[in-house]
Design a protein around this motif. Structure first.
Motif, PDB file in Angstrom:
ATOM      1  N   ASN A 134      -3.233   2.194   4.047  1.00 52.39           N
ATOM      2  CA  ASN A 134      -4.029   3.406   3.921  1.00 52.39           C
ATOM      3  C   ASN A 134      -5.494   3.085   3.628  1.00 52.39           C
ATOM      4  O   ASN A 134      -6.374   3.869   3.942  1.00 52.39           O
ATOM      5  N   TYR A 135      -5.754   1.961   3.039  1.00 54.34           N
ATOM      6  CA  TYR A 135      -7.100   1.604   2.597  1.00 54.34           C
ATOM      7  C   TYR A 135      -8.084   1.558   3.748  1.00 54.34           C
ATOM      8  O   TYR A 135      -9.133   2.163   3.686  1.00 54.34           O
ATOM      9  N   TYR A 136      -7.752   0.862   4.813  1.00 55.19           N
ATOM     10  CA  TYR A 136      -8.690   0.692   5.927  1.00 55.19           C
ATOM     11  C   TYR A 136      -8.819   1.929   6.785  1.00 55.19           C
ATOM     12  O   TYR A 136      -9.814   2.082   7.464  1.00 55.19           O
ATOM     13  N   SER A 137      -7.860   2.819   6.751  1.00 52.49           N
ATOM     14  CA  SER A 137      -7.970   4.025   7.556  1.00 52.49           C
ATOM     15  C   SER A 137      -9.028   4.975   6.994  1.00 52.49           C
ATOM     16  O   SER A 137      -9.469   5.878   7.688  1.00 52.49           O
ATOM     17  N   ILE A 193       5.448  -9.614  -3.468  1.00 56.44           N
ATOM     18  CA  ILE A 193       3.999  -9.612  -3.296  1.00 56.44           C
ATOM     19  C   ILE A 193       3.393  -9.669  -4.689  1.00 56.44           C
ATOM     20  O   ILE A 193       3.650  -8.803  -5.526  1.00 56.44           O
ATOM     21  N   LEU A 194       2.585 -10.684  -4.950  1.00 57.82           N
ATOM     22  CA  LEU A 194       1.999 -10.860  -6.275  1.00 57.82           C
ATOM     23  C   LEU A 194       0.594 -10.272  -6.387  1.00 57.82           C
ATOM     24  O   LEU A 194       0.206  -9.804  -7.450  1.00 57.82           O
ATOM     25  N   ALA A 195      -0.155 -10.322  -5.288  1.00 63.05           N
ATOM     26  CA  ALA A 195      -1.516  -9.785  -5.301  1.00 63.05           C
ATOM     27  C   ALA A 195      -1.951  -9.516  -3.872  1.00 63.05           C
ATOM     28  O   ALA A 195      -1.447 -10.130  -2.936  1.00 63.05           O
ATOM     29  N   VAL A 196      -2.880  -8.596  -3.750  1.00 59.35           N
ATOM     30  CA  VAL A 196      -3.465  -8.273  -2.451  1.00 59.35           C
ATOM     31  C   VAL A 196      -4.976  -8.246  -2.624  1.00 59.35           C
ATOM     32  O   VAL A 196      -5.484  -7.562  -3.500  1.00 59.35           O
ATOM     33  N   ALA A 235       9.835  -6.298  -0.330  1.00 58.81           N
ATOM     34  CA  ALA A 235       8.444  -6.775  -0.300  1.00 58.81           C
ATOM     35  C   ALA A 235       7.568  -5.840   0.520  1.00 58.81           C
ATOM     36  O   ALA A 235       6.443  -5.531   0.135  1.00 58.81           O
ATOM     37  N   TRP A 236       8.079  -5.360   1.667  1.00 61.80           N
ATOM     38  CA  TRP A 236       7.317  -4.390   2.479  1.00 61.80           C
ATOM     39  C   TRP A 236       7.078  -3.119   1.682  1.00 61.80           C
ATOM     40  O   TRP A 236       5.988  -2.567   1.673  1.00 61.80           O
ATOM     41  N   LYS A 237       8.123  -2.639   1.002  1.00 68.31           N
ATOM     42  CA  LYS A 237       8.007  -1.417   0.211  1.00 68.31           C
ATOM     43  C   LYS A 237       6.956  -1.602  -0.880  1.00 68.31           C
ATOM     44  O   LYS A 237       6.112  -0.741  -1.096  1.00 68.31           O
ATOM     45  N   GLN A 238       6.985  -2.746  -1.547  1.00 72.46           N
ATOM     46  CA  GLN A 238       6.017  -3.033  -2.597  1.00 72.46           C
ATOM     47  C   GLN A 238       4.607  -3.090  -2.029  1.00 72.46           C
ATOM     48  O   GLN A 238       3.670  -2.552  -2.606  1.00 72.46           O
ATOM     49  N   LEU A 239       4.454  -3.717  -0.877  1.00 71.53           N
ATOM     50  CA  LEU A 239       3.143  -3.842  -0.252  1.00 71.53           C
ATOM     51  C   LEU A 239       2.552  -2.486   0.087  1.00 71.53           C
ATOM     52  O   LEU A 239       1.401  -2.205  -0.213  1.00 71.53           O
ATOM     53  N   VAL A 240       3.341  -1.622   0.669  1.00 72.60           N
ATOM     54  CA  VAL A 240       2.850  -0.312   1.093  1.00 72.60           C
ATOM     55  C   VAL A 240       2.663   0.635  -0.091  1.00 72.60           C
ATOM     56  O   VAL A 240       1.619   1.269  -0.227  1.00 72.60           O
ATOM     57  N   GLU A 241       3.647   0.709  -0.973  1.00 73.17           N
ATOM     58  CA  GLU A 241       3.580   1.678  -2.067  1.00 73.17           C
ATOM     59  C   GLU A 241       2.653   1.257  -3.206  1.00 73.17           C
ATOM     60  O   GLU A 241       1.855   2.058  -3.679  1.00 73.17           O
ATOM     61  N   ASP A 242       2.750   0.015  -3.632  1.00 73.45           N
ATOM     62  CA  ASP A 242       1.967  -0.416  -4.785  1.00 73.45           C
ATOM     63  C   ASP A 242       0.507  -0.705  -4.433  1.00 73.45           C
ATOM     64  O   ASP A 242      -0.393  -0.405  -5.198  1.00 73.45           O
ATOM     65  N   TYR A 243       0.278  -1.295  -3.259  1.00 73.99           N
ATOM     66  CA  TYR A 243      -1.069  -1.725  -2.915  1.00 73.99           C
ATOM     67  C   TYR A 243      -1.752  -0.814  -1.902  1.00 73.99           C
ATOM     68  O   TYR A 243      -2.951  -0.894  -1.716  1.00 73.99           O
TER      69      TYR A 243
END
Length: 62
Positions: free
Chosen positions: A57-60, A6-9, A45-53
């Motif tokens: 949690n953001y929308y909750s 994942i490069l950016a979100v 990639a899933w781990k990076q998405l959840v932990e780094d970005y």
């Protein structure tokens, strides 16, 4: 095709991802569009998405 990095979100609605596939191809799609297109996510990639970005949690907290 598998997404390996994942490069950016973009924390917009829907959440947009810039991701790299195992072949080096770059994608800019929503998570839903990627899933519907048949892209698979590597565990890292899933781990990076959840932990780094912290996308999930953001929308909750809205």
């Amino acid at each position: 095709m598998k997404i390996v990095k994942i490069l950016a979100v973009y924390r917009d609605w829907p959440v947009l991802l810039v991701a790299q596939t195992e072949t080096g191809k770059l994608l800019e799609l929503s998570l839903k569009e990627m899933k519907e297109s048949g892209y698979e996510f590597a565990d890292s990639a899933w781990k990076q998405l959840v932990e780094d970005y912290k996308v999930f949690n953001y929308y909750s907290h809205r």
